[in-house]
Scaffold this motif. Structure first.
Motif: not given
Length: 116
Positions: A14-17, A54-65, A70-77
């Motif tokens: 649910y990412h989006g401006f 990597i997938y577990e971390v990505a799943s946690l980051v992707m779950a937070i809208p 840009e915020e998503v890729v920085y947070e995941l990195s």
């Protein structure tokens, strides 16, 4: 250097401006590649980056809208580097499929490459 990667991991998120994006959601496709020192052969999972991790971390980051990809890729990195300190380089690419722009567009994309 040794590269460990996940390619085309698909998430519904649910990412989006725009407010409707946080309600309706969208399909996102994620590519992640990390590099660690690779001067000796690896024969134990503890000596490398587990791609399931990597997938577990990505799943946690992707779950937070978040409003911006840009915020998503920085947070995941940052989260990957925190979990796996041996990472010396990362590339995180996130695609939003069929972005709601009133046009026929396959995807939008944000990519972040970091050297640590």
């Amino acid at each position: 250097m040794l590269t460990i990667a996940l390619e085309q991991a698909t998430f519904y998120a649910y990412h989006g401006f725009y407010p409707e994006e946080t309600i309706i959601g969208n399909t996102f496709v994620l590519d992640v590649a990390v590099r660690i020192p690779g001067t000796v052969p690896v024969d134990d999972l503890s000596e490398t980056v587990n791609y399931q991790g990597i997938y577990e971390v990505a799943s946690l980051v992707m779950a937070i809208p978040r409003p911006l990809l840009e915020e998503v890729v920085y947070e995941l990195s940052d989260a990957l580097k925190q979990r796996y300190p041996a990472i010396q380089h990362s590339t995180v690419t996130l695609r939003k499929m069929n972005p709601p722009m009133g046009a026929s567009i396959r995807n939008s994309m944000v990519s972040l490459e970091k050297q640590y």
